[in-house]
Design an enzyme around this catalytic site. Structure first.
Site, PDB file in Angstrom:
ATOM      1  N   HIS A 136     -13.497   4.455   2.539  1.00 59.73           N
ATOM      2  CA  HIS A 136     -12.614   5.538   2.115  1.00 59.73           C
ATOM      3  C   HIS A 136     -13.411   6.591   1.343  1.00 59.73           C
ATOM      4  CE1 HIS A 136      -9.478   2.265   2.653  1.00 59.73           C
ATOM      5  NE2 HIS A 136      -9.109   3.221   3.472  1.00 59.73           N
ATOM      6  N   TYR A 157      -0.266  -0.991  10.338  1.00 60.05           N
ATOM      7  CA  TYR A 157      -0.460  -1.646   9.048  1.00 60.05           C
ATOM      8  C   TYR A 157       0.761  -1.404   8.166  1.00 60.05           C
ATOM      9  CZ  TYR A 157      -2.620  -2.612   4.472  1.00 60.05           C
ATOM     10  OH  TYR A 157      -2.897  -3.103   3.229  1.00 60.05           O
ATOM     11  N   SER A 200       0.840  -1.193   0.000  1.00 63.55           N
ATOM     12  CA  SER A 200       0.000   0.000   0.000  1.00 63.55           C
ATOM     13  C   SER A 200       0.874   1.242   0.000  1.00 63.55           C
ATOM     14  CB  SER A 200      -0.883  -0.018   1.252  1.00 63.55           C
ATOM     15  OG  SER A 200      -1.379   1.255   1.550  1.00 63.55           O
ATOM     16  N   SER A 201       0.327   2.349  -0.484  1.00 58.53           N
ATOM     17  CA  SER A 201       1.083   3.606  -0.494  1.00 58.53           C
ATOM     18  C   SER A 201       1.342   4.136   0.910  1.00 58.53           C
ATOM     19  CB  SER A 201       0.330   4.657  -1.316  1.00 58.53           C
ATOM     20  OG  SER A 201      -0.944   4.907  -0.750  1.00 58.53           O
ATOM     21  N   CYS A 202       0.674   3.574   1.924  1.00 52.23           N
ATOM     22  CA  CYS A 202       0.877   4.061   3.296  1.00 52.23           C
ATOM     23  C   CYS A 202       2.227   3.635   3.869  1.00 52.23           C
ATOM     24  CB  CYS A 202      -0.251   3.609   4.210  1.00 52.23           C
ATOM     25  SG  CYS A 202      -0.179   1.871   4.650  1.00 52.23           S
ATOM     26  N   LYS A 222       3.439  -4.040   6.273  1.00 53.02           N
ATOM     27  CA  LYS A 222       3.639  -4.061   4.822  1.00 53.02           C
ATOM     28  C   LYS A 222       5.110  -3.824   4.450  1.00 53.02           C
ATOM     29  CE  LYS A 222      -0.362  -5.163   3.311  1.00 53.02           C
ATOM     30  NZ  LYS A 222      -0.521  -6.410   2.545  1.00 53.02           N
TER      31      LYS A 222
END
Length: 337
Positions: free
Chosen positions: A207, A164, A135-137, A168
Site C-alpha cells: 500500500h 474481499y 476493513s474500511s473497504c 467482510k
C-alpha cells in the site's frame, strides 16, 4: 455416535456463556485463554504484542501450517481441544488491487471460510466473547465523508476490492446474526488504513505508505536525485498505527458489547503530498520529489467517522510522525538486510 453427555456439556456451557459471558471482564483475568487468529500478520502481531505487554500469559497461537482455518474439521477439532475463552479474529486473505482483480474467487471464498469456521466453532464451544476485524473497504465507493457506520450497504462497493469487501460484510452480519439468535457476545471492528511493524513492503504489491518508505529508502541508498510519485498528491487519506489498533481491540473487548460494528480510525487526514514529504523526511532522502500527474489519483477522500468509539472513551495515541519513525526503524532491522 458421539458421547451424548459431551453434547449436553457443550449446550450447558454455551448457555452459561450466553447468559453471563458479556458480564465477564476481559482485563480481569490475565490467565484467560485467548485465541488470536492470524497472529503473524500486521494486525495479529500487534495484538499479541499488546496482550503480552498487558501481562496476558495464556495466548493460543497457531500458524497457517499448524491450523488451516479454511478447513472446517480442523477448526472444529482445535476449538474442541483448546476451549479458548476469548477469540480475536484477525486472520484474512488480503492484497492490493492487482491481487483482488486476479484472484477474486480466492478473496471471497477463503475469507468466507475462515470467518464461518471460526465464528461458528467459537459459539458452539463456549467462547465468552469474539471480536471480528474487517476493513474500511466494506463501505460504498461513494459513501459520505467522514464515513459513518450506518453507511454500510447504502450503495455499490468499489469494484476493485468488492470480493474481499463482500466477505467482510458477511462477517459483520454473521456476528450480528449470532447475537440476535443466540444472545452471544460477538462484536466487529472496522479499522482504517493501517501501517507499522510487519507491514508489507513489497515493491509492487504494498500500500501507499510502506511503498513510499521503501522507495525513498532505496533512493537514499543509491544516491538518487529524485523519486517519482504517481498522481497530484492531492487525495486525502487517514492512517492509524497498528499498535493503536491493538489498543482499541483491547478497549472493545473490555468495554463494548453491541449489535453495531465500530469504526476504528485516527480521525486525522493527510494529503498524499504531505505524507510523501513526511516519509521522505523520516527516511532522510535529500533528493527531489516529482509528481507524475498523468497517473491516476484514486478516490479524492477516504475518512472514517470514529466518533462512536471516541464517545465510549477511546482515542489513538501515536502521532503519524512518531509512527513513521517506529515503522522505519523496524523496516531497517527486518526488511533491509
Amino acid at each position: 455416535m458421539g458421547d451424548p453427555s459431551n453434547g449436553t456439556h457443550l449446550l450447558l456451557l454455551s448457555l452459561f456463556v450466553r447468559t453471563f459471558g458479556s458480564a465477564l471482564s476481559f482485563l480481569s483475568d490475565k490467565s484467560a485463554k485467548i485465541f488470536v487468529a492470524g497472529h503473524r500478520g500486521l494486525v495479529g502481531s500487534a495484538i499479541v504484542r499488546k496482550l503480552r505487554h498487558l501481562g496476558f500469559t495464556n495466548l493460543v497461537l497457531r500458524s497457517h501450517l499448524e491450523l488451516d482455518l479454511t478447513r472446517q474439521n480442523d477448526v472444529e477439532s482445535f476449538f474442541a481441544t483448546e476451549r479458548p475463552q476469548f477469540v480475536i479474529l484477525a486472520a484474512a486473505k488480503v492484497g492490493g488491487i492487482h491481487a483482488n482483480n486476479t484472484y477474486p474467487a480466492d478473496f471471497i471464498s477463503i475469507n468466507l471460510q475462515i470467518q464461518t469456521n471460526v465464528i461458528d466453532s467459537s459459539y458452539r464451544h463456549g467462547v465468552s466473547k469474539l471480536l471480528f476485524l474487517g476493513s474500511s473497504c466494506i463501505y460504498p465507493k461513494f459513501a459520505p465523508q467522514p464515513i459513518p457506520e450506518d453507511a454500510l450497504l447504502t450503495g455499490p462497493l468499489e469494484p476493485t476490492n468488492e470480493w474481499y469487501a463482500v466477505a467482510k460484510i458477511a462477517g459483520i452480519k454473521m456476528c450480528q446474526a449470532y447475537r440476535i439468535q443466540y444472545n452471544w457476545d460477538a462484536i466487529s471492528g472496522m479499522p482504517t488504513n493501517l501501517y507499522g511493524p510487519y507491514d508489507n513492503f513489497h515493491p509492487e504489491n504494498s500500500h501507499v505508505l510502506p511503498a513510499l518508505m521503501r522507495r525513498f529508502h532505496e533512493a537514499k541508498v543509491k544516491g538518487a536525485k529524485e523519486v517519482v510519485v504517481w498522481g497530484s498528491g492531492s487525495p486525502l487519506r487517514e492512517f492509524l498505527h497498528v499498535d493503536d489498533l491493538a489498543d482499541a481491540v483491547v478497549f472493545l473487548m473490555e468495554s463494548y458489547s453491541g449489535l453495531g460494528h465500530m469504526n476504528v480510525g485516527s480521525g486525522k487526514e493527510v494529503t498524499i503530498k504531505e505524507l510523501a514529504e513526511l516519509v521522505k523526511d523520516v527516511v532522510g532522502f535529500e533528493g527531489k520529489l516529482v509528481w507524475d500527474t498523468s497517473k491516476p489519483d484514486g478516490t479524492p477522500r477516504k475518512l472514517m467517522d470514529s466518533s462512536k468509539l471516541a464517545t465510549l472513551g477511546w482515542t489513538p495515541k501515536i502521532s503519524l510522525r512518531d509512527g513513521l519513525v517506529d515503522t522505519y526503524k523496524w523496516y531497517l532491522e527486518n526488511v533491509e538486510q
